[in-house]
Design a protein around this motif. Structure first.
Motif, PDB file in Angstrom:
ATOM      1  N   PHE A  86     -23.891  71.094  59.362  1.00  0.00           N
ATOM      2  CA  PHE A  86     -24.739  71.273  58.180  1.00  0.00           C
ATOM      3  C   PHE A  86     -24.802  72.733  57.718  1.00  0.00           C
ATOM      4  O   PHE A  86     -25.799  73.186  57.182  1.00  0.00           O
ATOM      5  CB  PHE A  86     -26.133  70.701  58.450  1.00  0.00           C
ATOM      6  CG  PHE A  86     -26.106  69.263  58.900  1.00  0.00           C
ATOM      7  CD1 PHE A  86     -25.603  68.273  58.055  1.00  0.00           C
ATOM      8  CD2 PHE A  86     -26.536  68.900  60.161  1.00  0.00           C
ATOM      9  CE1 PHE A  86     -25.547  66.950  58.467  1.00  0.00           C
ATOM     10  CE2 PHE A  86     -26.490  67.579  60.582  1.00  0.00           C
ATOM     11  CZ  PHE A  86     -25.977  66.598  59.735  1.00  0.00           C
ATOM     12  N   GLY A 110     -25.132  75.751  59.059  1.00  0.00           N
ATOM     13  CA  GLY A 110     -26.174  76.665  59.519  1.00  0.00           C
ATOM     14  C   GLY A 110     -27.571  76.072  59.519  1.00  0.00           C
ATOM     15  O   GLY A 110     -28.508  76.712  59.988  1.00  0.00           O
ATOM     16  N   ASN A 111     -27.702  74.848  59.021  1.00  0.00           N
ATOM     17  CA  ASN A 111     -29.025  74.213  58.974  1.00  0.00           C
ATOM     18  C   ASN A 111     -29.174  73.176  60.084  1.00  0.00           C
ATOM     19  O   ASN A 111     -28.192  72.602  60.544  1.00  0.00           O
ATOM     20  CB  ASN A 111     -29.222  73.495  57.632  1.00  0.00           C
ATOM     21  CG  ASN A 111     -29.111  74.451  56.471  1.00  0.00           C
ATOM     22  OD1 ASN A 111     -30.060  75.149  56.137  1.00  0.00           O
ATOM     23  ND2 ASN A 111     -27.932  74.512  55.862  1.00  0.00           N
ATOM     24  N   ARG A 166     -25.496  72.684  63.701  1.00  0.00           N
ATOM     25  CA  ARG A 166     -25.485  73.797  62.742  1.00  0.00           C
ATOM     26  C   ARG A 166     -24.129  73.886  62.044  1.00  0.00           C
ATOM     27  O   ARG A 166     -24.047  74.211  60.869  1.00  0.00           O
ATOM     28  CB  ARG A 166     -25.843  75.102  63.441  1.00  0.00           C
ATOM     29  CG  ARG A 166     -27.311  75.112  63.920  1.00  0.00           C
ATOM     30  CD  ARG A 166     -27.649  76.321  64.761  1.00  0.00           C
ATOM     31  NE  ARG A 166     -27.701  77.558  64.006  1.00  0.00           N
ATOM     32  CZ  ARG A 166     -26.846  78.571  64.162  1.00  0.00           C
ATOM     33  NH1 ARG A 166     -25.870  78.475  65.057  1.00  0.00           N
ATOM     34  NH2 ARG A 166     -26.945  79.655  63.436  1.00  0.00           N
TER      35      ARG A 166
END
Lengths: 409, 267
Positions: free
Chosen positions: B46, B48-49, B43
């Motif tokens: 990226f 938070g992805n 996370r």
């Protein structure tokens, strides 16, 4: 607690006692899990052998049976000063690529030489590799002093012999220590067996070494790894040297386009700068075309942009290189096809004997001085000024050589 | 940067390399402390992805706390969660009481993973293993190829230097990527403490017992401990000399079992 952590590699000829030394280091620093010694004792008994510290490191069945360390293994111990990571590199000639993989991660090296056998083929080859990797913090330990009756004369003879070789390749060890890994002399504790030696123990010597300095003082090299567009366009990369700051006027290489750093991006954090070693992201004021492999700089101290590179390479693939073959050149996040235009010299990495001049092939474990021509210009530097952009690998499907850049045009 | 910052940066670099080089990747999430830390780092990498599948290999024998944690955090972190099971073996009644533990792990974990890789055709898998966990793992590289049968040719691994990782994958081969390889157990806990990473409650002492390593309920034993908070766990680890996986039956059953499992492709 001090979180400083120093990684060092133990190198040397096969059977000169690397694994035993590691076992001893773990034992003397009380770093072995409960029951481990018992487990090894039982195992050695079942194999009909005396207990050997080397077994602590040699975890694989095959390895135990053959008695040689196959791959680079790593393990941990702690002194009062700091934590250590030991990288055990195989001494067997077949596994030199694993030795290089291990040594390339180290900040210091311990070169182990058997007092009875003296300097051997891998002693020299490993020394050469240390030199090539730029490792300058080196301790020599002359091991198995117990077998030569702790004889000072024998120690001096081996030391002299080794120094003759090391001076040829410009390695100056910081310490030379007589030890017995088996009995524990001068590893963690001083010993009454060698009153003629007044120097440091191995652990004391290691404690004097420095961890890798951060490269904040050097010019900025921000190497682009990828470009993301999750919520906004972020240029992800690592600060290989220098510091990148919000507002910096930057230049993107090789294109030479200029812009400013609009923001420094770290998830859930408000930051305005990132120092060397940091994996981070940035956004830019202007929407330039930026891609993986680009190098971002912020001063007039620029790397070279060239397609012709002079370098020393160490070949570590069973399949020799033959002139005319195309290889992949990888430096930082750049990757391009290349040809070896000229093989100036090929030398034996152990004896340093010249094998051929203006050669047409490079074989496994040979070192060559070459001229590389890349298909596209790359952003590179001399290894001595900027390691991060001065070292590269050459690859087929897998990496087959490691190299350092010696000269740029 | 301090010690933990350096570890974090190296892991983020590796995670980003894996994603850039292989795209069709998944991250293996056992829901333990290491792979949960790995999810945290993904996370971070990226912003938070988690731009690929999170894969949980489920034997059906996990602790109920593990399932609860999985369901809660896979939602909160918007994971594309894939649960991989070997339905055939589970229906046939395989379990820790049937046969030996080696074949139970083999069928319910290894085969389940093989089936899942086949189904989604992953080219690379991110795994949260660490070098200090077990002797055999000390030999791992950051990027390590496995063949279709999951075999690991540890004698002839490609060289890995200067962060130039293996970036080509052929045919049925897949690449195991190990972003936490250079962390120790203590590093993980200090990082969990610093970052406030959510963690399954089984790690915290209840009635003077806690789990140091978690997996399937029938094959995990708690260790004696008073550590009921993260701070106390960090303190405990600074002084202990009991091996982390000492409570795991699969390691103890026989010498070298871990190596056997590993050669057969057990993660």
């Amino acid at each position: 607690m001090n979180n400083e952590n120093l990684k060092f590699v133990i190198v040397g000829h096969v059977d000169h006692g690397k694994s035993t030394l590691i076992g001893r280091l773990l034992y003397d620093t009380n770093s072995l899990p409960e029951g481990k010694i018992e487990e090894i004792k039982q195992l050695c008994e079942s194999l009909g052998k005396d207990i050997e510290f080397g077994y602590i490191m040699d975890h694989l069945e095959e390895e135990r049976d053959q008695g040689i360390t196959i791959d680079t293994a790593q393990t941990f111990f702690t002194t009062k000063k700091r934590d250590y990571v030991i990288i055990d590199a195989p001494g067997h000639v077949e596994f030199v690529k694993n030795m290089i993989s291990g040594a390339s991660q180290a900040e210091a090296a311990v070169l182990i030489v058997d007092a009875q056998e003296g300097v051997k083929e891998q002693t020299k080859r490993h020394s050469y590799i240390l030199r090539m990797l730029g490792l300058s913090q080196v301790i020599v330990v002359i091991n198995k002093m117990d077998i030569v009756d702790y004889d000072q004369k024998r120690f001096e003879t081996v030391k002299k012999d080794l120094f003759n070789f090391l001076s040829n390749i410009k390695i100056k060890p910081s310490y030379v220590i007589p030890i017995s890994a088996k009995n524990g002399d001068f590893i963690a504790n001083k010993s009454g067996n060698m009153n003629w030696y007044q120097g440091l123990t191995l652990l004391e010597a290691l404690d004097t070494f420095k961890t890798k300095e951060n490269a904040n003082e050097k010019p900025l090299r921000y190497v682009v790894q990828d470009v993301y567009s999750f919520d906004k366009r972020i240029i992800a990369g690592r600060v290989e040297s220098g510091i990148i700051r919000k507002g910096d006027r930057i230049k993107v290489l090789p294109s030479g386009e200029e812009t400013r750093v609009k923001s420094v991006e770290e998830y859930l954090k408000n930051v305005t700068e990132a120092e060397s070693g940091k994996s981070i992201g940035i956004t830019t004021e202007d929407k330039l075309f930026i891609d993986r492999g680009n190098v971002i700089v912020n001063s007039s101290d620029l790397p070279a942009i060239t397609n012709r590179i002079k370098a020393n390479v160490f070949w570590m693939d069973r399949i020799p290189f033959k002139k005319g073959e195309s290889l992949r050149f990888r430096c930082a996040t750049q990757e391009v096809n290349c040809a070896i235009e000229k093989i100036n010299k090929v030398i034996n990495s152990s004896t340093l004997a010249l094998i051929a001049e203006d050669a047409s092939e490079i074989k496994n474990r040979e070192v060559a001085n070459i001229v590389i021509r890349t298909d596209k210009p790359v952003v590179v530097e001399n290894f001595n000024t900027m390691e991060e952009l001065g070292r590269f690998v050459l690859g087929r499907e897998d990496t087959c050589a490691g190299g350092i850049i010696t000269e740029l045009e | 940067m301090d010690h933990l910052d350096k570890l974090e940066s190296q892991s983020v670099y590796i995670i980003r390399e894996a994603y850039k080089q292989f795209k069709d990747i998944a991250v293996l999430w056992s829901i333990g402390k290491d792979s949960t830390t790995l999810m945290w780092l993904v996370r971070k990498a990226f912003y938070g992805n988690i731009p690929f599948h999170a894969l949980h290999i489920d034997t059906g024998y996990k602790f109920k706390e593990i399932y609860e944690f999985r369901d809660e955090w896979s939602k909160k972190w918007c994971m594309k969660l894939v649960v991989g099971t070997n339905d055939g073996s589970i229906k046939a009644g395989m379990g820790p009481k049937e046969g030996d533990k080696l074949s139970c792990c083999g069928q319910l974990k290894t085969d389940a993973l093989k089936q899942t890789i086949d189904k989604y055709r992953y080219k690379a898998l991110l795994l949260g293993i660490r070098r200090d966990e077990h002797g055999i793992r000390a030999k791992e590289r950051y990027f390590s190829p496995r063949n279709k049968q999951f075999e690991w040719d540890y004698k002839d691994q490609p060289p890995e230097l200067w962060d130039q990782f293996k970036n080509q994958q052929h045919g049925e081969q897949h690449i195991r990527v190990h972003p936490l390889l250079h962390w120790t157990e203590l590093d993980i806990w200090m990082y969990i403490q610093r970052e406030n990473i959510p963690i399954v409650s089984l790690y915290f002492a209840k009635n003077r017992k806690r789990y140091r390593s978690i997996g399937c309920e029938p094959c995990c034993n708690p260790v004696d401990s008073e550590a009921d908070t993260i701070d106390k766990i960090v303190e405990e680890l600074k002084t202990t000399n009991i091996a982390e996986r000492s409570g795991r039956a699969q390691d103890k059953e026989r010498a070298y079992m871990m190596q056997k499992l590993r050669a057969l492709g057990y993660m």
